[in-house]
Enzyme design. Structure first.
Site, mmCIF file in Angstrom:
data_model
loop_
_atom_site.group_PDB
_atom_site.id
_atom_site.type_symbol
_atom_site.label_atom_id
_atom_site.label_comp_id
_atom_site.label_asym_id
_atom_site.label_seq_id
_atom_site.Cartn_x
_atom_site.Cartn_y
_atom_site.Cartn_z
ATOM 1 N N SER A 122 -6.530 7.454 3.221
ATOM 2 C CA SER A 122 -5.950 8.761 2.888
ATOM 3 C C SER A 122 -5.673 8.856 1.392
ATOM 4 O O SER A 122 -5.345 7.854 0.745
ATOM 5 C CB SER A 122 -4.593 8.954 3.588
ATOM 6 O OG SER A 122 -4.685 8.750 4.967
ATOM 7 N N HIS B 135 -4.086 5.494 -0.040
ATOM 8 C CA HIS B 135 -3.461 4.604 0.947
ATOM 9 C C HIS B 135 -4.496 4.173 1.998
ATOM 10 O O HIS B 135 -5.237 5.010 2.516
ATOM 11 C CB HIS B 135 -2.280 5.313 1.620
ATOM 12 C CG HIS B 135 -1.493 4.387 2.483
ATOM 13 N ND1 HIS B 135 -0.624 3.443 1.969
ATOM 14 C CD2 HIS B 135 -1.482 4.220 3.835
ATOM 15 C CE1 HIS B 135 -0.100 2.757 2.957
ATOM 16 N NE2 HIS B 135 -0.595 3.196 4.094
HETATM 17 C C1 GRF Z 1 -6.091 -0.272 -2.055
HETATM 18 O O1 GRF Z 1 -6.375 -0.723 -0.763
HETATM 19 C C2 GRF Z 1 -5.129 0.890 -2.025
HETATM 20 O O2 GRF Z 1 -5.304 1.712 -0.925
HETATM 21 C C3 GRF Z 1 -3.806 0.178 -1.935
HETATM 22 O O3 GRF Z 1 -3.949 -0.933 -2.793
HETATM 23 C C4 GRF Z 1 -5.320 -1.329 -2.833
HETATM 24 C C5 GRF Z 1 -5.734 -1.396 -4.269
HETATM 25 O O4 GRF Z 1 -6.988 -1.994 -4.459
HETATM 26 N N1 GRF Z 1 -2.729 1.075 -2.255
HETATM 27 P P1 GRF Z 1 -7.595 -2.127 -5.923
HETATM 28 O O5 GRF Z 1 -6.538 -2.807 -6.791
HETATM 29 O O6 GRF Z 1 -7.903 -0.762 -6.431
HETATM 30 O O7 GRF Z 1 -8.815 -2.980 -5.771
#
Ligand code: GRF
Length: 188
Positions: free
Chosen positions: A138, A111
């Site tokens: 996190s 997250h």
């Molecule tokens: C990340 O920022 C993650 O924390 C959130 O969604 C985003 C995913 O990015 N839950 P990616 O698809 O891995 O580039």
């Protein structure tokens, strides 16, 4: 031990690719790692192409084809159990999961905020716009509460005068550090 991982994603898939690059078919300490399942709920997600570079075909389960959250989650659980994964990683998997999933699957979530602050899908924007002088990322255990399970690892940084783009970039670079390290930590 051989640690089998399932990675669930919804879009860009940079964290999926980072896991593939740093852990897939790698031996680290006493363990070796294998991504046994890449699963996506959007058929056009860029992450599907990223997985292909590693010879991995993603399983597509589109949530829009299911009448209820529980019906969708039942298929996720089936696919994960079939894969034999020891741990499931939610890496940008943008679905709220029901107890059908959370009671049956051992999973962690990434997250982009310092939980318990800024839960939900707008975490990056809210954390950027807040008065707080620090921000961060996190990794936590997945529980029935959205973005609410026990925290496994966090990394923080000072916001200083970063532009929104620089801030987002910093968040993603910390995510790329913290997620594989958390997986290694869990099994060590
Ligand atoms: C990340 O920022 C993650 O924390 C959130 O969604 C985003 C995913 O990015 N839950 P990616 O698809 O891995 O580039």
């Amino acid at each position: 031990m051989l640690v089998k991982l399932a990675v669930l994603f919804s879009g860009n898939g940079s964290n999926l690719e980072n896991i593939l690059e740093k852990l897939h078919q790698k031996s680290i300490g006493a363990n070796s790692y294998e991504v046994v399942l890449c699963l996506c709920n959007k058929k056009d997600a860029l992450g599907i192409k990223r997985a292909k570079k590693y010879g991995l075909k993603s399983v597509i389960v589109e949530h829009k084809n299911f009448a209820t959250r529980e019906d969708f989650d039942r298929v996720l659980v089936e696919e994960i159990q079939k894969s034999g994964a020891d741990l499931t990683i939610l890496a940008g998997f943008m679905r709220i999961l029901s107890p059908v999933f959370t009671k049956n699957i051992k999973a962690i979530n990434l997250h982009p905020s310092l939980l318990p602050l800024f839960k939900g899908a707008k975490a990056i924007k809210e954390s950027y716009e807040s008065d707080m002088q620090v921000a961060g990322v996190s990794v936590h255990w997945v529980s029935e509460e959205l973005d609410g399970g026990k925290i496994i690892a966090q990394k923080a940084f000072e916001k200083k005068k970063l532009s929104f783009e620089e801030f987002e970039e910093k968040i993603h670079s910390l995510e790329h550090e913290i997620l594989p390290l958390s997986v290694i930590e869990i099994f060590s």
